[in-house]
Design a protein around this motif. Structure first.
Motif, mmCIF file in Angstrom:
data_model
loop_
_atom_site.group_PDB
_atom_site.id
_atom_site.type_symbol
_atom_site.label_atom_id
_atom_site.label_comp_id
_atom_site.label_asym_id
_atom_site.label_seq_id
_atom_site.Cartn_x
_atom_site.Cartn_y
_atom_site.Cartn_z
ATOM 1 N N TRP A 131 3.033 9.194 -0.214
ATOM 2 C CA TRP A 131 2.618 9.224 -1.616
ATOM 3 C C TRP A 131 3.675 9.961 -2.414
ATOM 4 O O TRP A 131 4.023 11.101 -2.119
ATOM 5 C CB TRP A 131 1.270 9.910 -1.765
ATOM 6 N N GLY A 140 2.035 8.860 -10.046
ATOM 7 C CA GLY A 140 2.109 8.801 -8.593
ATOM 8 C C GLY A 140 1.861 7.402 -8.070
ATOM 9 O O GLY A 140 1.106 6.631 -8.672
ATOM 10 N N ASP A 141 2.496 7.085 -6.982
ATOM 11 C CA ASP A 141 2.288 5.775 -6.373
ATOM 12 C C ASP A 141 2.770 5.812 -4.926
ATOM 13 O O ASP A 141 3.440 6.760 -4.490
ATOM 14 C CB ASP A 141 3.027 4.675 -7.142
ATOM 15 N N ILE A 142 2.442 4.767 -4.208
ATOM 16 C CA ILE A 142 2.818 4.658 -2.801
ATOM 17 C C ILE A 142 4.303 4.336 -2.701
ATOM 18 O O ILE A 142 4.825 3.514 -3.459
ATOM 19 C CB ILE A 142 1.974 3.571 -2.115
ATOM 20 N N TYR A 257 -3.008 14.189 3.929
ATOM 21 C CA TYR A 257 -3.449 12.797 3.851
ATOM 22 C C TYR A 257 -4.765 12.700 4.600
ATOM 23 O O TYR A 257 -4.866 13.116 5.766
ATOM 24 C CB TYR A 257 -2.427 11.843 4.464
ATOM 25 N N LEU A 422 -3.931 5.244 1.685
ATOM 26 C CA LEU A 422 -3.410 5.961 0.511
ATOM 27 C C LEU A 422 -4.047 5.442 -0.769
ATOM 28 O O LEU A 422 -4.283 6.205 -1.716
ATOM 29 C CB LEU A 422 -1.888 5.828 0.446
ATOM 30 N N PHE A 426 -5.857 8.009 -3.281
ATOM 31 C CA PHE A 426 -5.185 8.390 -4.529
ATOM 32 C C PHE A 426 -5.425 7.458 -5.712
ATOM 33 O O PHE A 426 -5.167 7.868 -6.848
ATOM 34 C CB PHE A 426 -3.670 8.474 -4.281
ATOM 35 N N TYR A 427 -5.879 6.243 -5.505
ATOM 36 C CA TYR A 427 -6.010 5.303 -6.626
ATOM 37 C C TYR A 427 -7.307 5.542 -7.392
ATOM 38 O O TYR A 427 -8.169 4.662 -7.487
ATOM 39 C CB TYR A 427 -5.938 3.864 -6.115
#
Length: 534
Positions: A131, A140-142, A257, A422, A426-427
């Protein structure tokens, strides 16, 4: 009080030093393999480098790797997400569209290509799925990256990196850039943030590099069992100074994570016991390539000797040696009488046929051991002219490549699982994706762990779980041609005639080819439109 400080970092650095010592042989082999790949292998193990002799470096090994890479690029994997419960069908369809979009954003096709070069050379490639909090304007993003195994350190003697108590990834960063990235390190004593640059083995490059202004930044992953559940912890440090620690971050109470796995996926070519890394085609073919080059050296030396005539000249000979050596002179002066013994040609015997036979044998051995036969490259011999026979030979010759690619598909499934986890973590904010047919917004609300309730009674929690199926997103030209030929044959045989739908479906039931279900659906639809009962 912070849980991770200088004392814990010093112990981690001692563990890193042990891990480095454990994989020292692997690191040296990777550096050596890179020299073989660049055809700079004279001077490596098994070679006596002598600048006075020709040093041929034929590309038989290079050609074998290039062909294997081409096969891999014809079969880039594409994910399809399948639900394990009927209630998750809709979100599985969404993920099947969104995963390729995320892979495209991360430039996966280039990562796949570079990773396959690394895998063919060294026997393993490593993909990191992390991440990136700074991506997408700070939302933020993968991020998906290829990890150099020279920079990765694990517990010696294990087979799976998930079994390692600690996992370290070391990068070299310029000191000035490090101060810009982490201003809190400014003003620190040099020795407290340096730690040297000796943990990472260096490639032998043509560029002159200077690492004196660089320092090592270590990403340290480790696992702890808290309340009976494994948690992944993460610490970034430089020297003995902690830059970030997930244990001291309140937002990481459930682990850095939540999937509790190391964010690295290993993809091995030829498996070795006692290590997560395999060995590659260079390790298999280097012996044959070495003798090909050594025998070529003998042939070239003898060819030069045969083409360049040499002479014996008696010490008190009357021949003018300077004029005789200059081929531009039409006349050569002689003092007195010229006898047969004054000058005599040195005869070079023809090269024994056994040398050429040995050279051909080694070339054939390299082709056979690598599966890089002539018909796998599109050429055939021995009078084979029929298209079907050529196709059969090419199909049989590609089974080694199919086997290697299948191994990459297994690793790709693990990459996709990490991406989904992820997304789940996180999304929280809906994100827009460009997909086939338009755009779509997606967040993790449908795949988060949810409470289950029946008639007011809590039944625990439910976390949607999915299966990943990999298919080749790209086909080789030969595969496309054969698929088109099959479609024409089915049309000519009347498979799409509604009056013969029953017979066509019966025949299809005994057949096996890609896209068979779609053909069956078309035949059934045609039969339904013409009121033919099946």
């Amino acid at each position: 009080m912070k849980k991770i400080g200088k004392e814990q970092v010093r112990k981690a650095r001692q563990t890193l030093a042990k891990y480095k010592e454990g994989k020292a042989v692997l690191d040296k082999r990777i550096v050596s393999n890179e020299q073989w790949w660049k055809l700079r292998h004279w001077g490596e193990i098994g070679y006596d480098k002598d600048d006075t002799r020709p040093m041929p470096a034929s590309a038989w090994l290079f050609n074998s790797l290039a062909n294997k890479h081409a096969d891999a690029m014809d079969n880039i994997p594409e994910p399809a997400v399948l639900p394990r419960e009927k209630s998750d069908e809709e979100v599985a369809k969404q993920l099947s569209l969104i995963l390729p979009a995320i892979l495209e954003r991360c430039g996966y096709e280039k990562l796949y290509s570079d990773g396959w070069w690394y895998k063919l050379k060294n026997g393993s490639m490593c993909t990191a799925v992390v991440w990136d909090p700074d991506a997408d304007g700070g939302m933020g993003d993968i991020a998906i990256r290829n990890a150099d195994i020279l920079n990765l350190f694990w517990e010696p003697g294990i087979k799976d990196i998930e079994e390692s108590a600690n996992l370290f990834y070391v990068t070299l960063v310029d000191r000035e850039r490090l101060n810009l990235m982490y201003p809190e390190l400014c003003g620190e004593e040099p020795e407290s943030v340096a730690g040297g640059t000796g943990n990472v083995e260096k490639y032998k490059t043509e560029d002159k590099t200077d690492d004196s202004a660089k320092v090592e930044v270590v990403d340290w992953y480790y696992k702890k069992t808290i309340n009976g559940r494994k948690q992944l912890c993460y610490c970034k440090f430089c020297g003995d100074r902690v830059i970030y620690s997930s244990e001291d971050d309140e937002s990481c109470a459930d682990g850095f994570y939540k999937h509790s796995r190391y964010p690295f996926v290993m993809d091995t070519l030829f498996v070795q016991e006692g290590t997560p890394c395999g060995f590659g085609y260079i390790d298999v073919m280097r012996d044959a390539q070495m003798y090909i080059d050594k025998l070529s050296q003998v042939v070239l030396e003898h060819t030069v000797m045969m083409s360049r005539k040499r002479y014996f000249i008696r010490q008190n000979s009357a021949v003018n040696e300077a004029e005789f050596a200059d081929l531009k002179n039409r006349f050569v002066h002689v003092a007195g009488n010229l006898g047969e013994e004054d000058i005599r040609e040195i005869k070079a015997e023809p090269l024994d046929s056994s040398v050429m036979n040995a050279l051909s044998f080694k070339i054939d051995e390299l082709k056979e051991t690598s599966g890089n036969r002539d018909f796998s490259q599109g050429s055939v011999s021995n009078g084979v002219t029929a298209a079907s026979a050529i196709a059969a030979l090419q199909e049989a010759g590609s089974k080694l490549s199919r086997d290697m690619i299948k191994g990459t598909y297994f690793a790709f499934q693990q990459v996709c699982y990490l991406i989904i986890e992820l997304i789940r973590q996180f999304y929280d904010t809906p994100r827009s994706f460009r997909i086939t047919g338009g755009y779509d917004a997606f967040d993790n609300s449908a795949i988060k762990e949810q409470n289950r309730e029946l008639f007011g009674v809590q039944l625990g929690t439910k976390k949607p779980v999915f299966d990943i199926v990999c298919t080749a997103s790209k086909k080789s030209p030969f595969s496309k041609a054969s698929q088109n030929e099959l479609a024409k044959q089915l049309f000519q045989l009347g498979f799409f005639n509604p009056e013969t739908a029953v017979q066509a479906l019966g025949c299809l039931a005994m057949m096996d080819f890609e896209g068979k279900e779609e053909i069956e659906r078309v035949i059934r639809d045609n039969a339904g439109m013409n009121e033919v009962k099946i």
